[in-house]
Enzyme design. Structure first.
Site, PDB file in Angstrom:
ATOM      1  N   ASP A 478       0.951  -1.162  -0.002  1.00  0.00           N
ATOM      2  CA  ASP A 478       0.066  -0.012  -0.069  1.00  0.00           C
ATOM      3  C   ASP A 478       0.836   1.325  -0.076  1.00  0.00           C
ATOM      4  OD1 ASP A 478      -2.172   1.394   0.113  1.00  0.00           O
ATOM      5  OD2 ASP A 478      -3.145   0.518   1.891  1.00  0.00           O
ATOM      6  N   ASP A 548     -10.892   1.836  -2.935  1.00  0.00           N
ATOM      7  CA  ASP A 548     -11.394   1.777  -1.870  1.00  0.00           C
ATOM      8  C   ASP A 548     -13.152   1.730  -1.895  1.00  0.00           C
ATOM      9  OD1 ASP A 548      -9.057   1.308  -0.328  1.00  0.00           O
ATOM     10  OD2 ASP A 548      -8.935   3.021   0.565  1.00  0.00           O
TER      11      ASP A 548
HETATM   12  C1  GLA Z   1      -5.706   1.911   2.168  1.00  0.00           C
HETATM   13  C2  GLA Z   1      -6.149   0.709   1.283  1.00  0.00           C
HETATM   14  C3  GLA Z   1      -7.197  -0.200   1.930  1.00  0.00           C
HETATM   15  C4  GLA Z   1      -6.670  -0.531   3.451  1.00  0.00           C
HETATM   16  C5  GLA Z   1      -6.392   0.581   4.335  1.00  0.00           C
HETATM   17  C6  GLA Z   1      -5.310   0.005   5.358  1.00  0.00           C
HETATM   18  O1  GLA Z   1      -6.811   3.007   2.657  1.00  0.00           O
HETATM   19  O2  GLA Z   1      -6.493   1.360   0.201  1.00  0.00           O
HETATM   20  O3  GLA Z   1      -7.544  -1.168   1.169  1.00  0.00           O
HETATM   21  O4  GLA Z   1      -5.552  -1.399   3.191  1.00  0.00           O
HETATM   22  O5  GLA Z   1      -5.514   1.344   3.610  1.00  0.00           O
HETATM   23  O6  GLA Z   1      -5.161   1.167   6.493  1.00  0.00           O
END
Ligand code: GLA
Length: 731
Positions: A478, A548
């Site tokens: 990420d 997301d």
């Molecule tokens: C980001 C990612 C999510 C999740 C969060 C965790 O927002 O896009 O899918 O992994 O971080 O903190």
């Protein structure tokens, strides 16, 4: 050879599977772009050289006696700043004398089979039989030599381009802009297509008329970003989803980029793409070279759909790691929306147990397993398992999850340090900052300076410790904030303009190391969803967390936009709970499944909270997906009704994946907003007109030609958000 040089005319002709690209060395040694489009014959194209009709104010070249020729109206193959071409330049160099005048003229060229490797950055691959390459070297009197690389693919409508600047002088020079490719089109009727968005609303498609002057899409965030994607296309005025011409430009790069278009007063459209010049300056010492990232040019005479299908095939065959294309992707459950930070080992194991019973392949443990991270306020960088939550560490958790018959995946955000972290306390200087200035914070975290080798070593060691000691088969990588106050401690004053690009090069080096050290660990990319979803990332990450926002209605637009440039096999899509956590919208489980099945399928919910009926439906969804997964992964995409299509007051969307040999198809139709007494016949595409296809569920038989001409009969009342899915198999 797909590339020919006609010596008398000094013309280069590059042929791909459907297109021809012609450039020439004109009088005075100017390198001119002549033509790019559908195949043309081998006759003399010299008549395209000179564009008459300009006015008397444009400067004439001192070395070309023809009064009709002006650098300001020529079709420049790689326009440089300062010598009479006032339009947007691809190259601007501040030379040792401090001025920025550059004037490129032909020096030499070579043509050979195959494609040279690009050092330090991801790029597409080609064997000797796949493609040929032209290297064309131009020179400025300062000693700056520019090598333009062109690779023409025989079985794809693709030309890749990039540039290298070599300083053959005895003094340093400063590169202020060096684009990867620039093309001058001799028409001005195009529209621009690109994808824009933000967090949770990635890659919305926009088409706009190009007026006179310049238009740009770019990123200066340190990442390719949510807001624009490093992809754009010029569309002919009559281009539709399946007809007309589309020229796509995709930059294989994950940092600051710019795609600029200028329409001049004389009917010429110039488009270029490369590293963003606003946030870039590179000191090139005597004898040094600088390589740009690669640009991929795709030509389609079958509209936007043809362009997307061509790119999808190309990425699959020449960019993505074969190993991950050949093995079926795991169907995962990710615990993020199920638990957020609130979990312990027993909770995770209980989700894994449910997942195993439902027929899933893997549990991905998301954020919150390390340091004391019980919220997003701390611990990034402290990659040590929190044994209060997970006694025995990740190794023990992997054993427990594996014992249930499923695999374990793990989340990292390697490029970051929380302000509240042991890492930041020990090495505050490792974070990107400018001395004497406040550091902007986002999500309580800072970005580590990946241009530094010591920082990369730390990240590599920390991740290696976890991955070597636990049976982790998948990493979600990420990246949740962008760069600010960018300067780097270790670079001298006159190299601070290099920080952004060095960051990206450092990231690639780190990813090369990790993927080589752990070749069996598959990685999914993520940047707060699709915030760094670009071809360079896909070189390392065969799949990417698309957004997301997991609401299936929102996802229709996001996945459509993503599909413009990226194939379904890269698009990670999960079924989440209803009401949706991002939008609050309630949707049917069947529709959530159908929309997620348009990509790499998985779940993002707590199966323990589902009813018995829902659990049975999920089991069926998983079995159904396994039966069609190969079509989604390998098939050609036909976008039949784009999201937002209005019909009799309702709103629908439909798409179809067809196996390349046309033996099978997967059709999906979503009625987003219902309508009364709907009339809806959807015509399929890409099938074999003469073959008979059976709907696997109902056993009903259809001739391909009938499905493509008369269409499927989808009349009948449907509820908001209801979907129709059909798996068709040829007899
Ligand atoms: C980001 C990612 C999510 C999740 C969060 C965790 O927002 O896009 O899918 O992994 O971080 O903190």
């Amino acid at each position: 050879m797909s590339i020919k040089y006609y010596e008398n005319e000094r013309i280069f002709k590059l042929d791909t599977s459907n297109s021809t690209y012609v450039l020439a060395v004109g009088e005075g040694g100017y390198v001119l772009g002549m033509y790019y489009g559908a195949h043309v014959d081998e006759h003399d194209l010299r008549y395209l050289y000179v564009r008459e009709g300009h006015d008397s104010t444009v400067p004439l070249s001192a070395s070309v006696p023809d009064w009709r020729f002006s650098p300001d109206t020529m079709q420049a193959e790689y326009p440089a700043y300062g010598s009479g071409d006032y339009r947007i330049p691809a190259l601007k160099i501040k030379n040792a004398d401090g001025n920025t005048v550059t004037d490129l003229r032909y020096l030499r060229h070579s043509i050979y089979a195959g494609k040279p490797a690009l050092r330090g950055m991801p790029s597409t691959k080609a064997g000797d039989g796949d493609a040929d390459t032209l290297e064309l070297v131009c020179r400025d009197i300062t000693g700056a030599e520019i090598t333009l690389y062109y690779t023409a693919y025989k079985n794809h409508p693709i030309i890749t381009r990039r540039a290298r600047v070599t300083n053959t002088s005895c003094e340093a020079m400063y590169l202020e802009r060096v684009y990867s490719a620039s093309v001058d089109f001799t028409r001005d009727e195009y529209r621009l297509l690109h994808m824009w968005g933000c967090w949770g609303r990635e890659k919305h498609v926009e088409r706009r008329a190009l007026g006179h002057g310049t238009t740009s899409i770019s990123s200066t965030r340190g990442a390719s970003g949510h807001y624009h994607n490093p992809f754009a296309a010029l569309l002919s005025h009559d281009c539709t989803e399946e007809t007309g011409e589309a020229y796509g430009f995709s930059l294989v790069y994950s940092g600051n980029f710019s795609i600029d278009v200028e329409v001049d007063a004389f009917g010429l459209t110039r488009i270029m793409c490369g590293v963003d010049p606003e946030s870039f300056e590179w000191k090139l010492e005597a004898g040094e070279s600088f390589d740009t990232p690669e640009a991929v040019l795709v030509y389609s005479d079958c509209g936007e759909g043809g362009m997307s299908r061509a790119l999808h095939r190309f990425w699959r065959e020449h960019l993505l790691e074969k190993k991950w294309l050949e093995a079926p992707r795991p169907i995962v459950v990710n615990n993020w929306e199920a638990t957020y930070f609130d979990f312990d080992a027993d909770k995770i194991v209980s989700i894994a147990k449910e997942a195993a019973e439902l027929g899933l392949d893997m549990l991905v443990l998301d954020d919150g397993w390390f340091g004391v991270r019980n919220s997003d306020r701390c611990s990034l960088g402290d990659w040590v398992c929190n044994e209060e939550k997970l006694p025995g560490g990740i190794g023990k958790l992997a054993e427990r999850v594996n014992a249930l018959g499923i695999k374990l995946g793990l989340w990292f955000e390697p490029e970051m340090a929380s302000r509240d972290s042991d890492l930041y306390r020990a090495h505050p200087d490792w974070c990107i900052q400018t001395k004497g200035r406040d550091m902007s914070i986002a999500r309580h975290q800072y970005v580590l300076d990946l241009s530094r080798a010591d920082v990369r070593d730390y990240i590599f060691d920390a991740m290696s410790k976890i991955l070597s000691n636990a049976h982790v088969e998948y990493v979600k990588w990420d990246f949740n904030r962008n760069l600010t106050e960018y300067s780097s401690e270790l670079l001298p004053k006159d190299r601070q303009g290099e920080v952004f690009h060095r960051y990206v090069l450092g990231l690639y080096e780190l990813l090369d190391r990790i993927t080589s050290a752990f070749p069996d660990v598959m990685m999914e990319g993520c940047a707060s969803g699709g915030g760094r979803y670009d071809p360079a990332m896909l070189y390392y990450f065969p799949q990417y967390w698309t957004s997301d926002d997991t609401d299936p209605v929102e996802r229709l637009k996001i996945q459509y936009g993503t599909s413009i440039a990226y194939p379904a096999c890269t698009m990670s899509c999960h079924v989440s709970a209803s009401p949706n956590h991002q939008t609050g919208r309630e949707t049917m489980l069947s529709t959530r499944g159908a929309v997620a099945a348009a990509g790499v399928f998985g779940y993002e919910l707590d199966p323990g909270k589902m009813t018995e009926r829902e659990r049975e439906e999920i089991k069926a969804q998983i079995a159904d997906y396994r039966a069609v997964r190969h079509i989604v992964m390998e098939g050609d995409l036909y976008r039949l009704l784009l999201p937002g299509t209005e019909t009799h007051g309702g709103e629908v969307c439909a798409w179809e994946y067809v196996m390349p040999d046309r033996s099978e198809a997967l059709f999906t139709y979503v009625c987003v907003r219902t309508m009364i007494a709907p009339v809806s016949f959807v015509r399929l595409r890409g099938l074999d007109a003469d073959r008979v296809y059976t709907d696997v569920k109902t056993g009903r038989r259809y001739r391909g030609g009938t499905l493509m001409n008369a269409g499927l009969n989808l009349t009948g009342s449907r509820r908001d958000g209801e979907c129709v899915v059909m798996h068709l198999k040829a007899e």
